[in-house]
Design a protein around this motif. Structure first.
Motif, short mmCIF file in Angstrom:
data_model
loop_
_atom_site.label_atom_id
_atom_site.label_comp_id
_atom_site.label_asym_id
_atom_site.label_seq_id
_atom_site.Cartn_x
_atom_site.Cartn_y
_atom_site.Cartn_z
N SER A 48 9.90 7.78 -1.79
CA SER A 48 10.69 8.84 -1.14
C SER A 48 10.60 10.16 -1.92
O SER A 48 10.40 11.23 -1.33
N ILE A 49 10.75 10.08 -3.24
CA ILE A 49 10.75 11.30 -4.05
C ILE A 49 9.34 11.89 -4.16
O ILE A 49 9.16 13.11 -4.17
N ALA A 50 8.32 11.04 -4.22
CA ALA A 50 6.93 11.54 -4.24
C ALA A 50 6.63 12.28 -2.94
O ALA A 50 6.02 13.36 -2.95
N LEU A 51 7.07 11.72 -1.82
CA LEU A 51 6.86 12.36 -0.51
C LEU A 51 7.60 13.70 -0.46
O LEU A 51 7.05 14.72 -0.06
N SER B 277 18.33 14.19 -11.85
CA SER B 277 16.89 14.34 -12.15
C SER B 277 16.14 13.09 -11.69
O SER B 277 16.74 12.01 -11.56
N PHE B 278 14.84 13.23 -11.48
CA PHE B 278 14.02 12.08 -11.08
C PHE B 278 14.09 10.98 -12.13
O PHE B 278 14.27 9.80 -11.81
N GLU B 279 13.98 11.38 -13.40
CA GLU B 279 13.99 10.40 -14.50
C GLU B 279 15.30 9.61 -14.52
O GLU B 279 15.30 8.38 -14.59
N ASP B 280 16.42 10.33 -14.46
CA ASP B 280 17.73 9.66 -14.48
C ASP B 280 17.93 8.81 -13.22
O ASP B 280 18.48 7.71 -13.29
N GLY B 281 17.47 9.33 -12.09
CA GLY B 281 17.60 8.59 -10.83
C GLY B 281 16.85 7.27 -10.90
O GLY B 281 17.38 6.21 -10.51
N TYR C 285 -2.52 14.15 -3.87
CA TYR C 285 -1.74 15.22 -4.49
C TYR C 285 -1.57 15.01 -6.00
O TYR C 285 -0.85 14.12 -6.43
N PRO C 286 -2.23 15.85 -6.82
CA PRO C 286 -2.17 15.70 -8.29
C PRO C 286 -0.74 15.76 -8.84
O PRO C 286 -0.40 15.02 -9.76
N ASP C 287 0.11 16.63 -8.28
CA ASP C 287 1.49 16.74 -8.79
C ASP C 287 2.25 15.44 -8.57
O ASP C 287 3.01 14.99 -9.43
N ALA C 288 2.02 14.83 -7.42
CA ALA C 288 2.69 13.57 -7.12
C ALA C 288 2.14 12.46 -8.02
O ALA C 288 2.88 11.56 -8.42
N GLN C 289 0.86 12.55 -8.35
CA GLN C 289 0.25 11.56 -9.26
C GLN C 289 1.02 11.50 -10.57
O GLN C 289 1.33 10.42 -11.09
N ASP C 290 1.35 12.67 -11.10
CA ASP C 290 2.11 12.74 -12.36
C ASP C 290 3.44 12.00 -12.23
O ASP C 290 3.88 11.33 -13.16
N LEU C 291 4.07 12.15 -11.08
CA LEU C 291 5.36 11.52 -10.83
C LEU C 291 5.24 10.00 -10.83
O LEU C 291 6.05 9.29 -11.43
N PHE C 292 4.20 9.49 -10.18
CA PHE C 292 3.96 8.04 -10.15
C PHE C 292 3.70 7.50 -11.56
O PHE C 292 4.23 6.45 -11.94
N GLY D 169 0.81 -1.23 0.00
CA GLY D 169 0.00 0.00 0.00
C GLY D 169 0.83 1.27 0.00
O GLY D 169 0.29 2.38 0.04
N MET D 170 2.16 1.11 -0.09
CA MET D 170 3.05 2.28 0.01
C MET D 170 2.81 3.29 -1.11
O MET D 170 2.71 2.93 -2.27
N GLY D 171 2.63 4.55 -0.70
CA GLY D 171 2.47 5.64 -1.67
C GLY D 171 1.05 5.94 -2.09
O GLY D 171 0.79 6.97 -2.71
N LEU D 172 0.10 5.07 -1.74
CA LEU D 172 -1.28 5.26 -2.19
C LEU D 172 -1.88 6.56 -1.64
O LEU D 172 -2.56 7.29 -2.36
N ASP D 173 -1.59 6.86 -0.37
CA ASP D 173 -2.12 8.09 0.25
C ASP D 173 -1.60 9.34 -0.48
O ASP D 173 -2.35 10.28 -0.72
N ILE D 174 -0.33 9.30 -0.89
CA ILE D 174 0.25 10.45 -1.61
C ILE D 174 -0.38 10.56 -2.99
O ILE D 174 -0.75 11.64 -3.44
#
Length: 294
Positions: A68-71, A101-105, A24-31, A15-20
């Motif tokens: 971690s990065i979404a949080l 960058s997130f993508e490269d990471g 949060y719409p911005d975090a959704q994009d990241l996922f 269930g990790m990350g589901l609350d984020i």
């Protein structure tokens, strides 16, 4: 001075990350971007998968990194004076501090997980936790044991993880108990991380890291290999390559961060593993979890 610390493998939970994701719409994009980069829906495994599903290395490492990065992305008060990450967490710390960058990471984390998995399958190996012995005693036993066995994770005083060939690890564990270890327990892991047995993975990852753009972080990063403050991009790259076969000097890292002025440590990512280690390294220093904004 605020220090942000990022957890490594073992911090995952179902269930990790589901609350984020839901809040949060911005975090959704990241996922969703992570799903595209990885080529499969890791969010399905993170949000709905079992503990067993999450244990697969190719899932575990990217999942913890993404969480971690979404949080971090939704935190309103992220102002680090210094950062560090435990093993895999070092990649999260590098992205959070702007060195990567997130993508490269994420691409590097995924390649790292797969290279480590391959190295584990090539040569069976393992790790063991040793509790209640001085570091010097553990190091001495490793040196005197035939075969490949090394100190891999200096987690906190009295808790060290050793890594290497199965037979050598079993023999070292017996000797550790004879020397007075409270416990010397083989861990349910895929292989000998942070040991010379990860050399094939290190070689594979080195090319990918060298081809990736790193920039100067917004604050010093205390890397596992040196346990000291680093800001030079090329030095960060070199340490990241060395990390796969070198020990995680976490005790020394936290002690150095405190010596350099760290007064408040905030864990960014799933679980509270690092806060538990903090209490054993120095219980006088404040340690807490990153809080989601309301």
């Amino acid at each position: 001075m605020k220090a942000y610390i990022f957890p490594g493998q073992g911090a995952q939970f179902s269930g990790m990350g589901l609350d984020i994701f839901e809040k949060y719409p911005d975090a959704q994009d990241l996922f969703l971007k992570a799903n595209d980069i990885l080529g499969f829906n890791i969010t399905d495994v993170m949000f709905e998968g079992t503990a067993e599903d999450l244990k697969e290395t190719k899932v575990t490492q990217p999942a913890i990194f993404i969480h971690s990065i979404a949080l971090k992305s939704v935190m309103t008060d992220f102002e680090p004076a210094m950062v560090a990450g435990h093993s895999l967490g070092e990649f999260s710390a590098l992205v959070a501090s702007g060195a990567l960058s997130f993508e490269d990471g994420l691409k590097l984390v995924s390649q790292r997980a797969q290279a480590m998995q391959k190295a584990c399958e090539t040569q069976p190996s393992t790790m063991a936790a040793v509790l209640g012995l001085e570091d010097a005693v553990v190091e001495e036993v490793c040196e005197q044991t035939p075969g490949v066995v090394v100190a891999a994770n200096y987690n906190c005083p009295g808790q060290l993880v050793i890594s290497g060939e199965i037979e050598a690890i079993n023999k070292a564990c017996e000797t550790m108990k004879e020397k007075g270890a409270r416990r010397a327990l083989v861990l349910p892991v895929g292989g000998a991380f942070h040991s010379p047995m990860m050399e094939p993975a290190r070689e594979e990852l080195a090319a990918a890291i060298e081809a990736t753009k790193f920039t100067k972080p917004i604050c010093p990063i205390y890397q596992n290999v040196t346990a000291s403050a680093i800001t030079d991009a090329s030095q960060i790259q070199a340490n990241l390559i060395a990390q796969l076969t070198a020990p995680v000097r976490w005790t020394q890292t936290i002690q150095q961060m405190i010596a350099d002025g760290g007064t408040e440590f905030i864990e960014v990512g799933p679980g509270k593993v690092l806060q538990g280690l903090m209490r054993k390294i120095n219980r006088d220093v404040a340690a807490s979890s990153a809080i989601l904004p309301q």
